[in-house]
Design a protein around this motif. Structure first.
Motif, PDB file in Angstrom:
ATOM      1  N   THR A 263      65.739  69.606  11.358  1.00 53.87           N
ATOM      2  CA  THR A 263      64.615  69.332  10.802  1.00 53.87           C
ATOM      3  C   THR A 263      64.104  70.992  10.136  1.00 53.87           C
ATOM      4  O   THR A 263      63.510  70.679   8.902  1.00 53.87           O
ATOM      5  CB  THR A 263      63.304  69.096  11.694  1.00 53.87           C
ATOM      6  OG1 THR A 263      63.151  68.060  12.843  1.00 53.87           O
ATOM      7  CG2 THR A 263      61.709  69.281  11.329  1.00 53.87           C
ATOM      8  N   ALA A 264      64.602  72.247  10.670  1.00 53.77           N
ATOM      9  CA  ALA A 264      64.004  73.700  10.112  1.00 53.77           C
ATOM     10  C   ALA A 264      64.996  73.236   8.748  1.00 53.77           C
ATOM     11  O   ALA A 264      64.392  74.028   7.856  1.00 53.77           O
ATOM     12  CB  ALA A 264      64.648  74.379  11.517  1.00 53.77           C
ATOM     13  N   ALA A 265      66.139  72.760   8.365  1.00 52.19           N
ATOM     14  CA  ALA A 265      67.009  73.109   7.331  1.00 52.19           C
ATOM     15  C   ALA A 265      66.569  72.326   6.339  1.00 52.19           C
ATOM     16  O   ALA A 265      66.256  72.752   4.791  1.00 52.19           O
ATOM     17  CB  ALA A 265      68.004  72.268   7.532  1.00 52.19           C
ATOM     18  N   ARG A 266      65.276  71.132   6.602  1.00 49.88           N
ATOM     19  CA  ARG A 266      64.469  70.632   5.257  1.00 49.88           C
ATOM     20  C   ARG A 266      63.413  71.080   5.389  1.00 49.88           C
ATOM     21  O   ARG A 266      62.701  70.777   4.337  1.00 49.88           O
ATOM     22  CB  ARG A 266      64.799  68.954   5.719  1.00 49.88           C
ATOM     23  CG  ARG A 266      64.024  68.690   6.801  1.00 49.88           C
ATOM     24  CD  ARG A 266      63.742  67.139   6.645  1.00 49.88           C
ATOM     25  NE  ARG A 266      63.105  66.856   7.533  1.00 49.88           N
ATOM     26  CZ  ARG A 266      61.816  66.613   8.158  1.00 49.88           C
ATOM     27  NH1 ARG A 266      61.139  66.617   6.974  1.00 49.88           N
ATOM     28  NH2 ARG A 266      62.054  65.748   8.852  1.00 49.88           N
ATOM     29  N   LEU A 267      62.348  71.521   6.358  1.00 44.81           N
ATOM     30  CA  LEU A 267      61.397  72.050   6.370  1.00 44.81           C
ATOM     31  C   LEU A 267      60.906  72.953   4.228  1.00 44.81           C
ATOM     32  O   LEU A 267      61.954  73.404   4.179  1.00 44.81           O
ATOM     33  CB  LEU A 267      61.168  72.986   6.882  1.00 44.81           C
ATOM     34  CG  LEU A 267      60.433  72.387   8.512  1.00 44.81           C
ATOM     35  CD1 LEU A 267      60.626  73.056   9.425  1.00 44.81           C
ATOM     36  CD2 LEU A 267      59.404  71.421   8.553  1.00 44.81           C
ATOM     37  N   PRO A 268      59.907  72.494   3.691  1.00 46.36           N
ATOM     38  CA  PRO A 268      59.619  73.007   2.560  1.00 46.36           C
ATOM     39  C   PRO A 268      59.468  74.720   2.713  1.00 46.36           C
ATOM     40  O   PRO A 268      59.141  75.271   3.443  1.00 46.36           O
ATOM     41  CB  PRO A 268      58.669  72.173   2.100  1.00 46.36           C
ATOM     42  CG  PRO A 268      58.016  71.883   2.843  1.00 46.36           C
ATOM     43  CD  PRO A 268      58.970  71.633   4.352  1.00 46.36           C
ATOM     44  N   LEU A 269      59.645  76.019   1.829  1.00 46.70           N
ATOM     45  CA  LEU A 269      59.992  76.678   2.226  1.00 46.70           C
ATOM     46  C   LEU A 269      58.817  77.012   2.155  1.00 46.70           C
ATOM     47  O   LEU A 269      58.501  78.482   2.743  1.00 46.70           O
ATOM     48  CB  LEU A 269      60.788  77.941   1.026  1.00 46.70           C
ATOM     49  CG  LEU A 269      61.337  78.899   0.914  1.00 46.70           C
ATOM     50  CD1 LEU A 269      61.461  79.375   2.020  1.00 46.70           C
ATOM     51  CD2 LEU A 269      61.775  79.435   0.209  1.00 46.70           C
ATOM     52  N   ASP A 270      57.804  76.965   1.159  1.00 47.96           N
ATOM     53  CA  ASP A 270      55.981  77.339   1.348  1.00 47.96           C
ATOM     54  C   ASP A 270      55.743  76.465   2.163  1.00 47.96           C
ATOM     55  O   ASP A 270      54.543  77.207   2.188  1.00 47.96           O
ATOM     56  CB  ASP A 270      56.108  76.879  -0.098  1.00 47.96           C
ATOM     57  CG  ASP A 270      55.259  75.411  -0.284  1.00 47.96           C
ATOM     58  OD1 ASP A 270      55.889  74.636   0.792  1.00 47.96           O
ATOM     59  OD2 ASP A 270      54.788  74.722  -1.268  1.00 47.96           O
ATOM     60  N   ARG A 271      55.013  76.425   3.113  1.00 47.02           N
ATOM     61  CA  ARG A 271      55.220  76.223   4.548  1.00 47.02           C
ATOM     62  C   ARG A 271      55.841  76.841   5.386  1.00 47.02           C
ATOM     63  O   ARG A 271      55.887  76.383   7.059  1.00 47.02           O
ATOM     64  CB  ARG A 271      54.608  74.747   4.648  1.00 47.02           C
ATOM     65  CG  ARG A 271      53.924  73.999   3.560  1.00 47.02           C
ATOM     66  CD  ARG A 271      52.828  74.423   3.499  1.00 47.02           C
ATOM     67  NE  ARG A 271      52.505  73.045   2.646  1.00 47.02           N
ATOM     68  CZ  ARG A 271      51.928  71.787   2.797  1.00 47.02           C
ATOM     69  NH1 ARG A 271      52.259  72.005   4.128  1.00 47.02           N
ATOM     70  NH2 ARG A 271      51.948  70.619   2.266  1.00 47.02           N
ATOM     71  N   LEU A 272      57.199  77.062   5.602  1.00 47.24           N
ATOM     72  CA  LEU A 272      57.565  78.022   6.426  1.00 47.24           C
ATOM     73  C   LEU A 272      57.436  79.378   7.167  1.00 47.24           C
ATOM     74  O   LEU A 272      57.121  80.483   6.421  1.00 47.24           O
ATOM     75  CB  LEU A 272      59.182  78.030   6.653  1.00 47.24           C
ATOM     76  CG  LEU A 272      60.485  78.242   7.152  1.00 47.24           C
ATOM     77  CD1 LEU A 272      59.660  77.471   8.682  1.00 47.24           C
ATOM     78  CD2 LEU A 272      62.028  78.279   6.519  1.00 47.24           C
ATOM     79  N   LEU A 273      57.103  80.013   8.404  1.00 47.65           N
ATOM     80  CA  LEU A 273      57.006  80.827   9.146  1.00 47.65           C
ATOM     81  C   LEU A 273      58.006  81.174  10.250  1.00 47.65           C
ATOM     82  O   LEU A 273      58.386  80.230  10.546  1.00 47.65           O
ATOM     83  CB  LEU A 273      55.827  80.552   9.574  1.00 47.65           C
ATOM     84  CG  LEU A 273      54.827  80.260   8.985  1.00 47.65           C
ATOM     85  CD1 LEU A 273      53.207  80.978   9.415  1.00 47.65           C
ATOM     86  CD2 LEU A 273      54.423  81.836   7.955  1.00 47.65           C
ATOM     87  N   ILE A 274      58.188  82.126  10.475  1.00 49.14           N
ATOM     88  CA  ILE A 274      58.793  82.295  12.037  1.00 49.14           C
ATOM     89  C   ILE A 274      58.094  83.498  12.283  1.00 49.14           C
ATOM     90  O   ILE A 274      57.598  84.697  12.476  1.00 49.14           O
ATOM     91  CB  ILE A 274      60.059  83.300  10.935  1.00 49.14           C
ATOM     92  CG1 ILE A 274      61.123  82.602  10.066  1.00 49.14           C
ATOM     93  CG2 ILE A 274      60.735  83.606  12.205  1.00 49.14           C
ATOM     94  CD1 ILE A 274      62.125  83.215   9.460  1.00 49.14           C
ATOM     95  N   GLU A 275      59.361  83.534  14.089  1.00 52.09           N
ATOM     96  CA  GLU A 275      57.849  83.961  14.823  1.00 52.09           C
ATOM     97  C   GLU A 275      59.382  83.646  15.979  1.00 52.09           C
ATOM     98  O   GLU A 275      60.368  83.791  15.967  1.00 52.09           O
ATOM     99  CB  GLU A 275      57.249  83.544  15.593  1.00 52.09           C
ATOM    100  CG  GLU A 275      57.663  81.423  16.220  1.00 52.09           C
ATOM    101  CD  GLU A 275      56.141  81.169  16.931  1.00 52.09           C
ATOM    102  OE1 GLU A 275      56.281  81.026  17.957  1.00 52.09           O
ATOM    103  OE2 GLU A 275      55.552  80.107  16.667  1.00 52.09           O
ATOM    104  N   THR A 276      58.626  84.724  17.082  1.00 56.65           N
ATOM    105  CA  THR A 276      59.379  85.320  18.382  1.00 56.65           C
ATOM    106  C   THR A 276      59.104  83.986  19.394  1.00 56.65           C
ATOM    107  O   THR A 276      59.787  84.100  20.550  1.00 56.65           O
ATOM    108  CB  THR A 276      59.703  86.969  18.851  1.00 56.65           C
ATOM    109  OG1 THR A 276      58.152  87.168  18.987  1.00 56.65           O
ATOM    110  CG2 THR A 276      60.065  87.146  17.684  1.00 56.65           C
ATOM    111  N   ASP A 277      57.695  84.659  19.881  1.00 61.07           N
ATOM    112  CA  ASP A 277      56.560  84.285  21.140  1.00 61.07           C
ATOM    113  C   ASP A 277      57.250  84.935  21.809  1.00 61.07           C
ATOM    114  O   ASP A 277      57.090  84.733  22.899  1.00 61.07           O
ATOM    115  CB  ASP A 277      57.252  82.563  21.529  1.00 61.07           C
ATOM    116  CG  ASP A 277      56.317  82.037  22.433  1.00 61.07           C
ATOM    117  OD1 ASP A 277      54.907  82.721  22.543  1.00 61.07           O
ATOM    118  OD2 ASP A 277      56.512  81.049  22.974  1.00 61.07           O
ATOM    119  N   ALA A 278      57.932  86.309  21.481  1.00 61.50           N
ATOM    120  CA  ALA A 278      57.884  87.258  22.416  1.00 61.50           C
ATOM    121  C   ALA A 278      56.504  87.823  23.733  1.00 61.50           C
ATOM    122  O   ALA A 278      55.465  87.377  23.268  1.00 61.50           O
ATOM    123  CB  ALA A 278      58.151  88.566  20.969  1.00 61.50           C
TER     124      ALA A 278
END
Length: 259
Positions: A191-206
């Motif tokens: 799923t992550a490989a196909r998500l549109p780049l303009d709707r993608l965020l990254i997090e740690t949930d640290a």
């Protein structure tokens, strides 16, 4: 790389006791923006205090679904009032967690709708936690969107590809955590490989969910760089460009962070 960690818990055990060192390591790793998330009302002032002190940290106000039973008095009005603070940029995290069921499901759903109402009124994004609750989460989001649009993100995404499509159709962003680096996360990786780049965020949930190669350690915002590099490889993209894109998406969604 210049990165945004769209979801971390800087006051939690493992990070709170060494917060200056944690922030220093994050900055050394290229993290230039962090969103410090609250899950209980008694955390609100603490997360805001960090954001007042640190120029690259912002705060959210919300009640985690695990805590819904303990916060029957936290309604949209209370969230809206607290969100007036200039360093509060999001509502949540809120949503549904049917995996643990630490709170009554009706209470979770009512709390979720209150958070959505606050997001709609303030125009601040709702930060959605959903686990083993795809159907009900989608139903509530669709129903509430029909009452008036509101921005949001599905944080720490682990749901189905079909749910990702529903969220994207509703205008939501999707945030990928270190889980994507785990060997058993094949469906999430697809799923992550196909998500549109303009709707993608990254997090740690640290301090949770430390990515490979840090599994088993206390998570911290610096590790968002590892997730970014892995995700870039998964998507066939340049890591620096992915960092720039997800950071730009962070500031677009959490518009109060733009100064």
């Amino acid at each position: 790389m210049k990165l945004a960690d769209s979801h971390c818990h800087l006051i939690y055990k493992g990070l709170g006791e060494q917060q200056p060192e944690v922030l220093a390591r994050a900055r050394a790793a290229g993290v230039v923006a962090m969103l410090n998330i609250s899950t209980r009302e008694n955390e609100w002032d603490q997360v805001i205090a960090v954001a007042e002190r640190e120029a690259d940290v912002w705060a959210s106000v919300g009640i985690h679904p695990h805590e819904a039973d303990e916060h029957p008095d936290v309604d949209a009005a209370k969230l809206i009032e607290k969100a007036r603070h200039p360093r509060v940029v999001g509502i949540g995290e809120s949503g549904l967690d049917y995996y643990y069921d630490h709170s009554d499901r009706d209470r979770q759903r009512a709390s979720f709708r209150s958070h959505i109402a606050a997001a709609r009124e303030t125009r601040l994004p709702i930060i959605v936690h959903t686990r083993d609750a795809d159907e009900d989460t989608a139903e509530i989001l669709r129903d509430e969107m029909g009452k008036g649009a509101f921005p949001g993100v599905i944080h720490c995404f682990t749901a189905s590809g079909a749910f990702a499509d529903i969220a994207l159709d509703l205008g939501f962003y999707i945030s990928i955590s270190g889980i994507v680096t785990f060997k058993n996360a094949r469906d999430l990786q697809e799923t992550a490989a196909r998500l549109p780049l303009d709707r993608l965020l990254i997090e740690t949930d640290a301090p949770f969910l430390a990515p490979v190669p840090h599994r088993g350690k206390t998570g911290e915002p610096a590790f968002v760089a590892d997730t970014c590099r892995f995700l870039a490889g998964l998507r066939g993209e340049n890591a620096n460009e992915l960092a720039d894109a997800t950071r730009a998406n962070f500031h677009k969604l959490f518009a109060k962070t733009i100064v």
